[in-house]
Design a protein around this motif. Structure first.
Motif, short mmCIF file in Angstrom:
data_model
loop_
_atom_site.label_atom_id
_atom_site.label_comp_id
_atom_site.label_asym_id
_atom_site.label_seq_id
_atom_site.Cartn_x
_atom_site.Cartn_y
_atom_site.Cartn_z
N TRP A 1 3.28 -6.22 10.29
CA TRP A 1 4.11 -6.59 8.92
C TRP A 1 4.91 -5.52 8.38
CZ3 TRP A 1 -1.31 -7.79 9.75
CH2 TRP A 1 -1.68 -9.22 9.94
N ASP B 1 6.67 -2.96 5.43
CA ASP B 1 6.13 -2.25 4.41
C ASP B 1 6.09 -2.77 3.16
OD1 ASP B 1 6.56 -0.22 6.21
OD2 ASP B 1 8.22 0.87 4.96
N SER C 1 3.82 -5.19 1.90
CA SER C 1 3.52 -6.68 2.22
C SER C 1 2.36 -7.20 1.43
CB SER C 1 3.34 -6.86 3.78
OG SER C 1 4.51 -6.78 4.60
N LEU D 1 1.42 -0.65 4.22
CA LEU D 1 1.36 -2.20 3.83
C LEU D 1 1.27 -2.40 2.57
CD1 LEU D 1 -0.77 -3.42 6.94
CD2 LEU D 1 1.66 -3.68 6.80
#
Length: 315
Positions: A203, A205, A207, A235
């Motif tokens: 994923w 950054d 998220s 994340l």
């Protein structure tokens, strides 16, 4: 079934049932049932006489349903991700909890599932109470549950926040397949499960609004644990919440040494975890407002609950 040798070995044990229960056949249709008497017996035995318990476990686990899939795990990775994912070397080299081949064993899910009735933060009612206590005023859109195991924490998040997308990840492909079967039974339409390495996920950054794990970092070397904390920081959205339920970091060195000694056989990395000092490691990663939660019912003897925030970059 337990053989005659096993019955003789168990006959003199204390704090165990005088009548040794017999294993009950478990299928994929009955795998979500409550713990059987034999499984509770085996769990108690593992804490008292681990060598004997391992013999019984190795015999019993072969009778359990197998959660096999594609050889490379392409059936459980995120869409668009090339399988197989990278697996940390420690995960295969030092299996934990006495499980033959560790969590990669396709017959392991039932064994992991029954633990949810044994430890404080594996029980749904405790998870629900504590997660709501710290997150109940929030309106998250995306939640990540790292090292989701058989998915109990992930499903609780899904029930508490029915409008959020809740994603559980784990290194174990068999556990992800189990979670997907349980998802179908529970009707959790906005809960999703994927095989991922939490040290380096796919994923972008910022998220997620909440990143969480339950009893994960004590299962690995310090180096790997720190990488997961760094990935959780990456994340999480600025201003978002980190939360974790983990093995107790006891107040004194003597207490920590005693905990390591009690669990050394099943937890090969617990001593490294104690040297990590999780509350300090969370701060070293960059999280702020780290809090270790207590109230009249807490702490339990086996777990602690921690929260922290990722600083808002606009401040």
């Amino acid at each position: 079934m337990m053989n005659a040798t096993a019955r003789i070995m168990l006959s003199g044990f204390t704090n165990l049932s005088e009548v040794e229960p017999q294993p009950i056949s478990i299928t994929k249709q009955t795998i979500f049932q409550e713990n059987t008497a034999f499984e509770n017996f085996l769990f108690t035995l593992a804490h008292q006489q681990p060598e004997q318990a391992i013999r019984l476990l190795n015999e019993w686990i072969e009778t359990l349903p197998s959660y096999d899939g594609t050889t490379d795990g392409s059936d459980v990775v995120l869409p668009g991700v090339k399988a197989p994912i990278d697996i940390p070397s420690h995960w295969a080299e030092k299996p934990v909890h006495f499980i033959p081949n560790g969590f990669a064993n396709p017959k392991a899910p039932r064994l992991i599932y029954i633990v949810r009735n044994q430890y404080f933060f594996c029980q749904e009612q405790n998870l629900r109470e504590w997660l709501w206590k710290v997150h109940g005023t929030k309106s998250p859109q995306r939640i990540l549950d790292i090292g989701c195991g058989t998915g109990t924490t992930t499903f609780v998040y899904g029930e508490l926040f029915p409008n959020a997308d809740v994603i559980g990840i784990d290194l174990s492909a068999p556990l992800i397949r189990f979670c997907r079967d349980w998802k179908a039974q529970r009707g959790a339409s906005k809960v999703f499960f994927y095989q991922e390495n939490a040290e380096v996920t796919h994923w972008t950054d910022n998220s997620f609004d909440i990143v969480h794990f339950t009893y994960v970092l004590h299962e690995m070397p310090q180096e790997n644990a720190r990488k997961i904390l760094q990935e959780m920081y990456r994340l999480l959205k600025p201003g978002g919440t980190f939360s974790a339920m983990e093995v107790m970091y006891d107040e004194t060195a003597q207490e920590r040494e005693a905990r390591v000694s009690r669990s050394r056989a099943a937890e090969p990395f617990l001593e490294e975890y104690m040297h990590l000092n999780l509350p300090v490691a969370i701060g070293d990663t960059g999280f702020k407002y780290i809090k270790r939660h207590y109230d009249c019912k807490f702490p339990s003897s086996d777990g602690m609950f921690l929260t922290a925030l990722k600083p808002n970059t606009r401040e």
